[in-house]
Design an enzyme around this catalytic site. Structure first.
Site, PDB file in Angstrom:
ATOM      1  N   ASP A 135       2.594   4.012 -15.950  1.00  0.00           N
ATOM      2  CA  ASP A 135       2.373   5.098 -14.991  1.00  0.00           C
ATOM      3  C   ASP A 135       1.410   6.132 -15.603  1.00  0.00           C
ATOM      4  OD1 ASP A 135       4.027   6.451 -12.443  1.00  0.00           O
ATOM      5  OD2 ASP A 135       3.279   7.955 -13.857  1.00  0.00           O
ATOM      6  N   ASP A 181      -0.598   5.376 -10.336  1.00  0.00           N
ATOM      7  CA  ASP A 181      -1.276   6.665 -10.157  1.00  0.00           C
ATOM      8  C   ASP A 181      -2.393   6.871 -11.177  1.00  0.00           C
ATOM      9  OD1 ASP A 181       0.813   6.756 -11.982  1.00  0.00           O
ATOM     10  OD2 ASP A 181       1.735   8.570 -11.170  1.00  0.00           O
ATOM     11  N   HIS A 225       1.735   9.203 -15.749  1.00  0.00           N
ATOM     12  CA  HIS A 225       2.460  10.297 -16.409  1.00  0.00           C
ATOM     13  C   HIS A 225       3.368   9.764 -17.524  1.00  0.00           C
ATOM     14  CE1 HIS A 225       1.520  11.689 -12.281  1.00  0.00           C
ATOM     15  NE2 HIS A 225       1.177  12.794 -12.929  1.00  0.00           N
ATOM     16  N   HIS A 251      10.899   9.923 -15.174  1.00  0.00           N
ATOM     17  CA  HIS A 251      10.977  11.309 -15.669  1.00  0.00           C
ATOM     18  C   HIS A 251      12.421  11.805 -15.825  1.00  0.00           C
ATOM     19  CE1 HIS A 251       6.705  11.842 -15.513  1.00  0.00           C
ATOM     20  NE2 HIS A 251       6.625  11.696 -14.198  1.00  0.00           N
TER      21      HIS A 251
HETATM   22 ZN   LIG Z   1       3.223   9.220 -12.352  1.00  0.00          ZN
END
Ligand SMILES: [Zn+2]
Length: 344
Positions: free
Chosen positions: A196, A285, A198, A160
């Site tokens: 991931d 995740d 996200h 991120h």
């Molecule tokens: Zn994540």
């Protein structure tokens, strides 16, 4: 598979994060790696390589120098000013407010670099994130020296983090740092595959105008998931980079079979790109029990995921990203690596 362990993984240990309006214990904490190490031990993995120190140069090839300087020194300044708690800014220079990186208020200064309220800066943040980056670079080195694959077992995650922004538990973008280092060390093209839950907004942003890095991310749809502002399939790159960013946002509740088919459907594009190295931003995740995510992958699915990644038939660097169901996290990660190895 060689596993490089960021031995400073526990230094960054935030007291809490602001999550949906509540101050809660940090989901991203050292027990994640503790748990992976326990599981790996049960599977017979006991040998870990210590990261080499490649210095700041490969980090500065990706991140802005003022931002790196901020991360490196802000805790000392914060402490010298008499603070004893973590630094979580409560004002951000969003919406056109002037982003004065030299602001005398440390809260304000942090608010020019942070984009979310979930990422405390603590006594050990720099140490952990610095060595997470070095761990990723050491994994790349292993692959450059002829290993088929290597895994950087580290935290905090990185995908991120933008060139000059932290958030989403990420400070230095180890995945982007490794991708850039691969190019610097002789690769012509690198593919980053972000699995991931996200969207890998930081990695996307860093390579957005470039055609030498193909960034691919499959993730929870940004209409309902962090990082919300990025991750749509209309984001395809800009300038020379147009066509070299692929986002596959998927709805809440997505099962592995759907995810796997989506990856299969773009595999021709990945093959056609002709990367020399594959960097996998390995978050687990996507697991059905994850407390902050909404896919429904099972532990067995991660074996198949590893096999599917192996089918790209590229030297592969796995870099640990997210995964917050601390009990089964080790088995899920192990299965990806085992699936990859089995697919020899
Ligand atoms: Zn994540």
């Amino acid at each position: 598979m060689r596993v490089i362990l960021n031995t400073n993984y526990a230094s960054h240990n935030g007291a809490g994060e602001v999550h949906h309006g509540e101050l809660v214990p940090c989901f991203e904490n050292p027990t994640r790696i503790d748990s992976i190490l326990q599981t790996f031990k049960a599977y017979g993995v006991t040998e870990y390589q210590t990261p080499e120190d490649f210095g700041l140069e490969p980090i500065l090839a990706v991140h802005d120098s003022d931002y790196v300087d901020f991360l490196q020194h802000i805790w000392q300044e914060w402490q010298a000013a008499g603070n004893t708690v973590d630094l979580i800014p409560y004002i951000w220079s969003a919406s056109g407010l002037p982003a004065n990186h030299n602001h005398p208020s440390l809260n304000a200064r942090a608010g020019t670099y942070a984009f979310s309220s979930d990422s405390p800066i603590t006594a050990g943040t720099w140490e952990s994130t610095y060595w997470a980056a070095q761990s990723a670079l050491t994994a790349l080195q292993q692959v450059n020296q002829g290993q088929r694959a290597a895994f950087s077992l580290s935290r905090p995650p990185g995908h991120h983090a933008h060139a000059g922004l932290y958030g989403g538990y990420c400070y230095l973008n180890s995945t982007a740092i490794a991708a850039q280092a691969a190019l610097t060390q002789g690769a012509s093209k690198v593919c980053v595959l972000d699995v991931d839950y996200h969207h890998g907004n930081g990695t996307q942003d860093i390579f957005y105008p470039r055609s030498d890095v193909l960034t691919v991310s499959l993730h929870g749809h940004p209409d309902t998931n962090f990082p919300y502002f990025l991750g749509y399939d209309t984001e395809i790159g800009t300038g020379d980079g147009e066509g070299y960013n692929i986002n596959i946002p998927l709805p809440d509740g997505t099962a592995f079979s759907t995810w796997s088919k989506q990856l299969h459907d773009i595999s021709d594009r990945i093959h056609a790109f002709g990367a020399d190295v594959l960097i996998v931003a390995l978050g687990v995740d996507t697991f059905e029990g994850d407390p902050i995510s909404k896919f429904t992958f099972t532990t067995a699915d991660y074996l198949t995921m590893g096999q599917q990644i192996a089918a790209f038939n590229l030297p592969t660097v796995f870099i640990m990203e997210g995964g917050y169901d601390v009990g089964p996290i080790g088995e899920n990660v192990y299965n990806v690596l085992a699936g990859f190895e089995l697919a020899k």
